[in-house]
Enzyme design. Structure first.
Site, PDB file in Angstrom:
ATOM      1  N   TYR A 107      64.096 -65.439   7.105  1.00 54.87           N
ATOM      2  CA  TYR A 107      65.218 -64.593   6.340  1.00 54.87           C
ATOM      3  C   TYR A 107      65.299 -64.914   4.499  1.00 54.87           C
ATOM      4  CZ  TYR A 107      69.611 -61.277   4.754  1.00 54.87           C
ATOM      5  OH  TYR A 107      69.908 -60.744   3.398  1.00 54.87           O
ATOM      6  N   SER A 134      68.812 -61.662  -1.874  1.00 53.35           N
ATOM      7  CA  SER A 134      70.180 -62.946  -1.202  1.00 53.35           C
ATOM      8  C   SER A 134      69.679 -64.051  -2.420  1.00 53.35           C
ATOM      9  CB  SER A 134      69.954 -63.664   0.014  1.00 53.35           C
ATOM     10  OG  SER A 134      70.544 -64.292   0.563  1.00 53.35           O
TER      11      SER A 134
END
Length: 241
Positions: free
Chosen positions: A143, A130
């Site tokens: 995350y 990401s």
């Protein structure tokens, strides 16, 4: 291009993963989906598995070995992707759970994949990271850490597997809108130098490219697919206009 190839897609029941599974199916591959959520895609071989539980992963790959005898491609897409909590309120257990699924789960799948790829002349691992590995917002600490670890793991594994035919690359998606694309505003699209928010197909295209048999010279790379958004400087006055 993928006729006779066996592809594992983790997190392949929903979201980007579902599109990835369909993309490989349409390209002629046999697709195995690992996910905690049930897959409604009758074209895939589905296993319900918690990627945070290594014992479950081991059992699944043992059955894959029995059925197929080999693996060609692993797409580590499965992740806890919606965990957003103020750092001061996050527990150690919550942080560990995200790391267990997003990072340790990817490592475990890679370990079992490597064993099932032994003796093959072709192998590909793609880790879906990401842009949050490098740029983030408040509350996404677990995350972001998991995806940063995945990018680093990608680079290390490419070196560790240099005596095998397996290449290891990462894809870092930016804003990818899987559902309700028509609800996006003109402002949403204009934030991107490419002039639009991303589609799931943008990630599918990148995966199919990186795992192509001819692309064995792309290795250890983190391909950012974000329409150029993370390259744009944002000043305070631009937020006020």
């Amino acid at each position: 291009m993928y006729q006779g190839k066996v592809v594992v897609v983790t997190g392949g029941s929903r979201g980007i993963g579902q599109h990835l599974a369909n993309g490989y199916l349409e390209s002629g591959a046999s697709v195995v989906v690992l996910d905690v959520a049930y897959s409604e895609n009758t074209g895939v071989d589905f296993y319900q598995v918690d990627l945070g539980e290594e014992a479950q992963i081991e059992l699944v790959f043992a059955d894959i070995k029995r059925k197929y005898g080999k693996l060609d491609v692993l797409i580590n897409n499965g992740a806890i992707a919606n965990f957003n909590k103020p750092l001061q309120q996050m527990t150690i257990e919550e942080f560990s759970r995200v790391i267990d699924v997003n990072l340790k789960g990817a490592f475990a799948c890679a370990k079992y994949f490597i064993a099932l790829n032994e003796g093959q002349k072709y192998g590909r691992i793609v880790n879906i990271a990401s842009t949050r590995w490098n740029q983030n917002e408040a509350g996404w600490d677990a995350y972001g850490a998991s995806k940063g670890g995945l990018v680093s793991l990608t680079q290390s594994m490419a070196i560790s597997l240099s005596d095998t035919p397996i290449t290891v690359n990462a894809i870092s998606p930016g804003w990818i809108q899987v559902e309700d694309y028509h609800c996006l505003t003109e402002f949403d699209h204009k934030q991107h130098p490419s002039g639009r928010v991303g589609h799931a197909q943008d990630i599918v295209n990148a995966c199919l490219f990186l795992t192509a048999p001819a692309n064995d010279f792309i290795n250890g790379h983190n391909l950012v697919v974000d329409g150029g958004m993370s390259k744009k400087m944002i000043y305070q006055d631009s937020l006020l206009n």
